[in-house]
Design an enzyme around this catalytic site. Structure first.
Site, PDB file in Angstrom:
ATOM      1  N   ASP A   9       0.850  -1.191   0.000  1.00  0.00           N
ATOM      2  CA  ASP A   9       0.000   0.000   0.000  1.00  0.00           C
ATOM      3  C   ASP A   9       0.886   1.241   0.000  1.00  0.00           C
ATOM      4  O   ASP A   9       2.071   1.172   0.310  1.00  0.00           O
ATOM      5  CB  ASP A   9      -0.899   0.000   1.242  1.00  0.00           C
ATOM      6  N   TYR A  41      -0.563   8.678  -2.398  1.00  0.00           N
ATOM      7  CA  TYR A  41      -0.532   8.469  -3.843  1.00  0.00           C
ATOM      8  C   TYR A  41      -1.723   9.149  -4.531  1.00  0.00           C
ATOM      9  O   TYR A  41      -1.647   9.496  -5.710  1.00  0.00           O
ATOM     10  CB  TYR A  41      -0.609   6.966  -4.163  1.00  0.00           C
ATOM     11  N   GLY A  42      -2.808   9.304  -3.813  1.00  0.00           N
ATOM     12  CA  GLY A  42      -4.072   9.778  -4.383  1.00  0.00           C
ATOM     13  C   GLY A  42      -3.977  11.021  -5.262  1.00  0.00           C
ATOM     14  O   GLY A  42      -4.569  11.080  -6.331  1.00  0.00           O
ATOM     15  N   ASN A  73      -6.114   1.396  -3.583  1.00  0.00           N
ATOM     16  CA  ASN A  73      -7.027   1.570  -4.719  1.00  0.00           C
ATOM     17  C   ASN A  73      -6.383   2.373  -5.838  1.00  0.00           C
ATOM     18  O   ASN A  73      -6.542   2.054  -7.020  1.00  0.00           O
ATOM     19  CB  ASN A  73      -8.303   2.284  -4.264  1.00  0.00           C
ATOM     20  N   THR A  74      -5.658   3.426  -5.469  1.00  0.00           N
ATOM     21  CA  THR A  74      -5.029   4.289  -6.473  1.00  0.00           C
ATOM     22  C   THR A  74      -3.999   3.495  -7.278  1.00  0.00           C
ATOM     23  O   THR A  74      -3.939   3.587  -8.514  1.00  0.00           O
ATOM     24  CB  THR A  74      -4.367   5.505  -5.792  1.00  0.00           C
ATOM     25  N   GLU A 151      -6.114  10.356   8.821  1.00  0.00           N
ATOM     26  CA  GLU A 151      -4.733  10.341   9.317  1.00  0.00           C
ATOM     27  C   GLU A 151      -4.509  11.338  10.452  1.00  0.00           C
ATOM     28  O   GLU A 151      -3.524  11.235  11.184  1.00  0.00           O
ATOM     29  CB  GLU A 151      -3.745  10.574   8.158  1.00  0.00           C
ATOM     30  N   CYS A 183     -11.305   3.268  -1.213  1.00  0.00           N
ATOM     31  CA  CYS A 183     -10.054   3.805  -0.662  1.00  0.00           C
ATOM     32  C   CYS A 183      -9.793   3.116   0.668  1.00  0.00           C
ATOM     33  O   CYS A 183     -10.727   2.873   1.448  1.00  0.00           O
ATOM     34  CB  CYS A 183     -10.173   5.316  -0.462  1.00  0.00           C
ATOM     35  N   THR A 184      -8.522   2.797   0.906  1.00  0.00           N
ATOM     36  CA  THR A 184      -8.134   2.069   2.120  1.00  0.00           C
ATOM     37  C   THR A 184      -8.609   2.743   3.415  1.00  0.00           C
ATOM     38  O   THR A 184      -8.891   2.054   4.392  1.00  0.00           O
ATOM     39  CB  THR A 184      -6.604   1.976   2.199  1.00  0.00           C
ATOM     40  N   HIS A 185      -8.646   4.059   3.425  1.00  0.00           N
ATOM     41  CA  HIS A 185      -8.913   4.789   4.675  1.00  0.00           C
ATOM     42  C   HIS A 185     -10.400   4.925   5.004  1.00  0.00           C
ATOM     43  O   HIS A 185     -10.760   5.182   6.145  1.00  0.00           O
ATOM     44  CB  HIS A 185      -8.326   6.193   4.593  1.00  0.00           C
TER      45      HIS A 185
HETATM   46  N1  I24 Z   1      -4.255   6.681  10.782  1.00  0.00           N
HETATM   47  C1  I24 Z   1      -3.649   6.658   9.616  1.00  0.00           C
HETATM   48  N2  I24 Z   1      -2.488   7.285   9.341  1.00  0.00           N
HETATM   49  C2  I24 Z   1      -1.852   7.939  10.307  1.00  0.00           C
HETATM   50  C3  I24 Z   1      -3.625   7.356  11.747  1.00  0.00           C
HETATM   51  C4  I24 Z   1      -2.410   7.996  11.568  1.00  0.00           C
HETATM   52  N3  I24 Z   1      -2.036   8.573  12.754  1.00  0.00           N
HETATM   53  C5  I24 Z   1      -3.021   8.286  13.636  1.00  0.00           C
HETATM   54  N4  I24 Z   1      -3.974   7.541  13.033  1.00  0.00           N
HETATM   55  N5  I24 Z   1      -0.674   8.549  10.055  1.00  0.00           N
HETATM   56  O1  I24 Z   1      -4.219   5.959   8.593  1.00  0.00           O
HETATM   57  C6  I24 Z   1      -0.180   8.600   8.718  1.00  0.00           C
HETATM   58  C7  I24 Z   1       1.185   9.126   8.651  1.00  0.00           C
HETATM   59  N6  I24 Z   1       2.218   8.226   9.184  1.00  0.00           N
HETATM   60  C8  I24 Z   1       1.915   6.821   9.126  1.00  0.00           C
HETATM   61  C9  I24 Z   1       3.040   5.981   9.691  1.00  0.00           C
HETATM   62  O2  I24 Z   1       4.277   6.283   9.116  1.00  0.00           O
HETATM   63  C10 I24 Z   1       4.606   7.662   9.060  1.00  0.00           C
HETATM   64  C11 I24 Z   1       3.487   8.535   8.547  1.00  0.00           C
HETATM   65  C12 I24 Z   1      -5.308   5.105   8.852  1.00  0.00           C
HETATM   66  C13 I24 Z   1      -4.833   3.776   9.358  1.00  0.00           C
HETATM   67  C14 I24 Z   1      -5.810   2.709   9.121  1.00  0.00           C
HETATM   68  C15 I24 Z   1      -5.297   1.374   9.584  1.00  0.00           C
HETATM   69  C16 I24 Z   1      -5.223   7.059  13.622  1.00  0.00           C
HETATM   70  C17 I24 Z   1      -5.221   5.547  13.757  1.00  0.00           C
HETATM   71  C18 I24 Z   1      -4.322   4.871  14.581  1.00  0.00           C
HETATM   72  C19 I24 Z   1      -4.370   3.476  14.696  1.00  0.00           C
HETATM   73  C20 I24 Z   1      -5.304   2.754  13.962  1.00  0.00           C
HETATM   74  C21 I24 Z   1      -6.187   3.406  13.126  1.00  0.00           C
HETATM   75  C22 I24 Z   1      -6.133   4.806  13.022  1.00  0.00           C
HETATM   76  F1  I24 Z   1      -3.401   5.563  15.271  1.00  0.00           F
HETATM   77  F2  I24 Z   1      -6.958   5.442  12.234  1.00  0.00           F
HETATM   78  N1  DGL Z   2      -4.117   3.892  -0.206  1.00  0.00           N
HETATM   79  C1  DGL Z   2      -4.768   4.947  -0.960  1.00  0.00           C
HETATM   80  C2  DGL Z   2      -5.982   4.383  -1.708  1.00  0.00           C
HETATM   81  O1  DGL Z   2      -6.567   3.396  -1.339  1.00  0.00           O
HETATM   82  C3  DGL Z   2      -5.187   6.109  -0.071  1.00  0.00           C
HETATM   83  C4  DGL Z   2      -4.036   6.897   0.484  1.00  0.00           C
HETATM   84  C5  DGL Z   2      -3.218   7.565  -0.610  1.00  0.00           C
HETATM   85  O2  DGL Z   2      -3.715   8.517  -1.247  1.00  0.00           O
HETATM   86  O3  DGL Z   2      -2.088   7.140  -0.807  1.00  0.00           O
HETATM   87  O4  DGL Z   2      -6.364   4.923  -2.714  1.00  0.00           O
END
Ligand code: I24
Ligand code: DGL
Length: 265
Positions: A9, A41-42, A73-74, A151, A183-185
């Site tokens: 991903d 990537y989106g 997905n992207t 995120e 989308c994954t999120h």
């Molecule tokens: N959820 C996502 N991305 C993050 C986050 C999050 N921070 C808190 N939570 N950060 O995506 C993205 C940037 N980072 C990622 C790690 O490497 C460096 C950059 C959604 C994840 C879906 C599995 C909230 C959070 C969490 C735990 C589980 C789920 C969740 F902390 F949404």
């Molecule tokens: N993983 C991407 C998707 O499912 C979402 C996050 C991104 O933009 O990279 O499209």
């Protein structure tokens, strides 16, 4: 066959797919690669996403996996078809499983699709749906605010509720009876999306549907692990392993995970 399943991903979002796979197939080993250094990537140009997706696929293939899942997905939208033909293991993306499931559920052949700008621009879901049933009416909608929202960790807040309502307002005026979360999120926003659209719309998570296909493919090939073949899951990230680990540990609740930072290509 004790080889691992590779899941890749753009970042941590694909862990939604990994969690579903590990839940449905507890004997399987997962090697997960998240390109967190180059996420998201989106919003990126197609050529860039294609290049990055190839680099990820080649890395995981070199780890001797038995199957590759493109959880993004992207990335699926722009590169699945070419990557599929290049490897001698099954390669699946998240778009066909999501589309097939939507066709199964819809009664009025009217389906909404949510995704990143890249996914929506590619029309990959529309193509997949129209291949399955040409008369399907589709309402694609890019939701560029959703990934940053999830995120930020605020996916349950009143702000999230407001952003979901504003983004989906136009879709609520349609007669869709099925909605694909492309989308994954977006599964993290599913409760708010369902609440806003009401019970007349069946919401489908492409990642969950993809996980269901994995067992069918491995069973057909007689490549499922037996109980004793499970090894430690490995997580690879191109970004900070510490931050990746925080999200991955909370999400996967996997006691034995190893996390390794790698460079691509
Ligand atoms: N959820 C996502 N991305 C993050 C986050 C999050 N921070 C808190 N939570 N950060 O995506 C993205 C940037 N980072 C990622 C790690 O490497 C460096 C950059 C959604 C994840 C879906 C599995 C909230 C959070 C969490 C735990 C589980 C789920 C969740 F902390 F949404
Ligand atoms: N993983 C991407 C998707 O499912 C979402 C996050 C991104 O933009 O990279 O499209």
């Amino acid at each position: 066959m004790s080889k691992a399943i590779g899941i890749m991903d753009s970042g941590v979002g694909g862990l939604t797919v990994a969690k579903e796979v590990s839940h449905q197939l507890p004997n399987e080993t997962i090697y997960y690669l998240g390109d967190t250094a180059r996420c998201p990537y989106g919003p990126r140009p197609v050529e860039e996403v294609r290049q990055y997706t190839w680099e990820m696929a080649e890395f995981l293939y070199r780890q001797d996996i038995k199957m590759l899942i493109i959880a993004c997905n992207t990335a699926t939208a722009v590169a699945l078809e070419e990557i599929k033909t290049a490897f001698d293991i099954p390669v699946i993306g998240v778009i066909s499983p999501g589309a097939r499931s939507a066709i199964k559920y819809t009664k009025n052949d009217t389906i909404g699709i949510l995704g990143t700008v890249g996914t929506i621009k590619s029309k990959a879901y529309e193509d997949a749906l129209k291949d399955l049933r040409p008369t399907t009416v589709t309402y694609p909608l890019a939701c560029p605010k959703f990934v940053p929202l999830v995120e930020s960790g605020e996916y349950n807040s009143s702000m999230a509720k407001k952003i979901v309502a504003e983004t989906l307002y136009s879709l609520k005026q349609t007669n869709i009876d099925t909605l694909i979360l492309g989308c994954t999120h977006y599964p993290l926003l599913q409760p708010l999306i369902e609440q806003y659209l009401g019970s007349g719309v069946k919401v489908i998570s492409s990642g969950d549907e993809t996980a269901r296909e994995v067992s069918a493919i491995l069973a057909y090939r007689d490549e499922l692990n037996s109980r004793h073949e499970k090894m430690k899951n490995k997580y690879y990230t191109t970004g900070s392993p510490v931050i990746f680990g925080q999200v991955a540990r909370e999400w996967m609740n996997d006691q034995h995970m190893t996390i390794q930072q790698i460079k691509l290509p």
